[in-house]
Write a protein that holds these residues in place. Structure first.
Motif, PDB file in Angstrom:
ATOM      1  N   GLN A   1      42.103  46.447  32.133  1.00 30.28           N
ATOM      2  CA  GLN A   1      41.598  45.556  33.177  1.00 30.28           C
ATOM      3  C   GLN A   1      42.719  45.135  34.117  1.00 30.28           C
ATOM      4  N   ARG A   2      43.865  44.777  33.555  1.00 26.63           N
ATOM      5  CA  ARG A   2      45.003  44.371  34.397  1.00 26.63           C
ATOM      6  C   ARG A   2      45.517  45.539  35.225  1.00 26.63           C
ATOM      7  N   PHE A   3      45.634  46.702  34.598  1.00 23.25           N
ATOM      8  CA  PHE A   3      46.117  47.886  35.299  1.00 23.25           C
ATOM      9  C   PHE A   3      45.178  48.254  36.443  1.00 23.25           C
ATOM     10  N   THR A   4      43.872  48.189  36.200  1.00 25.57           N
ATOM     11  CA  THR A   4      42.892  48.496  37.241  1.00 25.57           C
ATOM     12  C   THR A   4      42.968  47.478  38.374  1.00 25.57           C
ATOM     13  N   ALA A   5      43.120  46.214  38.050  1.00 24.61           N
ATOM     14  CA  ALA A   5      43.220  45.182  39.086  1.00 24.61           C
ATOM     15  C   ALA A   5      44.470  45.383  39.946  1.00 24.61           C
ATOM     16  N   ILE A   6      45.584  45.704  39.323  1.00 20.06           N
ATOM     17  CA  ILE A   6      46.816  45.946  40.072  1.00 20.06           C
ATOM     18  C   ILE A   6      46.674  47.187  40.948  1.00 20.06           C
ATOM     19  N   THR A   7      46.059  48.235  40.399  1.00 21.69           N
ATOM     20  CA  THR A   7      45.851  49.462  41.158  1.00 21.69           C
ATOM     21  C   THR A   7      44.937  49.220  42.356  1.00 21.69           C
ATOM     22  N   ILE A   8      43.902  48.411  42.183  1.00 25.07           N
ATOM     23  CA  ILE A   8      43.018  48.074  43.307  1.00 25.07           C
ATOM     24  C   ILE A   8      43.800  47.323  44.386  1.00 25.07           C
ATOM     25  N   GLY A   9      44.661  46.406  43.977  1.00 26.51           N
ATOM     26  CA  GLY A   9      45.484  45.681  44.945  1.00 26.51           C
ATOM     27  C   GLY A   9      46.391  46.611  45.741  1.00 26.51           C
ATOM     28  N   ILE A  10      47.025  47.539  45.053  1.00 30.48           N
ATOM     29  CA  ILE A  10      47.889  48.513  45.730  1.00 30.48           C
ATOM     30  C   ILE A  10      47.072  49.379  46.677  1.00 30.48           C
ATOM     31  N   TRP A  11      45.885  49.809  46.231  1.00 34.67           N
ATOM     32  CA  TRP A  11      45.007  50.639  47.054  1.00 34.67           C
ATOM     33  C   TRP A  11      44.582  49.898  48.330  1.00 34.67           C
ATOM     34  N   LEU A  12      44.232  48.624  48.194  1.00 30.51           N
ATOM     35  CA  LEU A  12      43.839  47.835  49.363  1.00 30.51           C
ATOM     36  C   LEU A  12      45.014  47.638  50.313  1.00 30.51           C
ATOM     37  N   LEU A  13      46.196  47.382  49.780  1.00 26.83           N
ATOM     38  CA  LEU A  13      47.383  47.218  50.614  1.00 26.83           C
ATOM     39  C   LEU A  13      47.701  48.503  51.377  1.00 26.83           C
ATOM     40  N   LEU A  14      47.634  49.637  50.690  1.00 28.76           N
ATOM     41  CA  LEU A  14      47.872  50.910  51.363  1.00 28.76           C
ATOM     42  C   LEU A  14      46.832  51.163  52.452  1.00 28.76           C
ATOM     43  N   GLY A  15      45.584  50.847  52.159  1.00 33.84           N
ATOM     44  CA  GLY A  15      44.532  51.022  53.157  1.00 33.84           C
ATOM     45  C   GLY A  15      44.762  50.162  54.380  1.00 33.84           C
ATOM     46  N   PHE A  16      45.174  48.918  54.169  1.00 36.71           N
ATOM     47  CA  PHE A  16      45.459  48.025  55.286  1.00 36.71           C
ATOM     48  C   PHE A  16      46.632  48.548  56.108  1.00 36.71           C
ATOM     49  N   MET A  17      47.667  49.017  55.426  1.00 35.31           N
ATOM     50  CA  MET A  17      48.823  49.560  56.143  1.00 35.31           C
ATOM     51  C   MET A  17      48.446  50.802  56.944  1.00 35.31           C
TER      52      MET A  17
END
Length: 82
Positions: A59-75
């Motif tokens: 759950q933690r790994f997935t949440a962190i990965t989603i955060g990274i994915w959203l940040l990359l998408g925004f960038m």
């Protein structure tokens, strides 16, 4: 220079996307409670059980990965508007 950064971020986004799909598929199933909820079972649908062990790590790994994915998408969006 912007094109190189955009390409690097796009490749990183693809890699993180693949990791995210795998991490979601590796999470344990929660079908037990759903079957009871629809059949008038014990009412565990609204109970919040604390994840432990492998489930908590995923759950933690997935949440962190989603955060990274959203940040990359925004960038990528910011770079594509230039």
């Amino acid at each position: 220079m912007d094109k190189v950064i955009f390409d690097v971020l796009l490749v990183a986004m693809l890699i993180v996307s693949a990791i995210l799909v795998v991490s979601i598929l590796m999470q344990p199933s929660k079908q037990d409670g759903a079957a009871d909820a629809f059949s008038g079972g014990s009412g565990e649908l609204f109970e919040r059980r604390k994840a432990r062990g492998f489930e908590a790590v995923m759950q933690r790994f997935t949440a962190i990965t989603i955060g990274i994915w959203l940040l990359l998408g925004f960038m990528l969006v910011v770079l594509s508007t230039k």
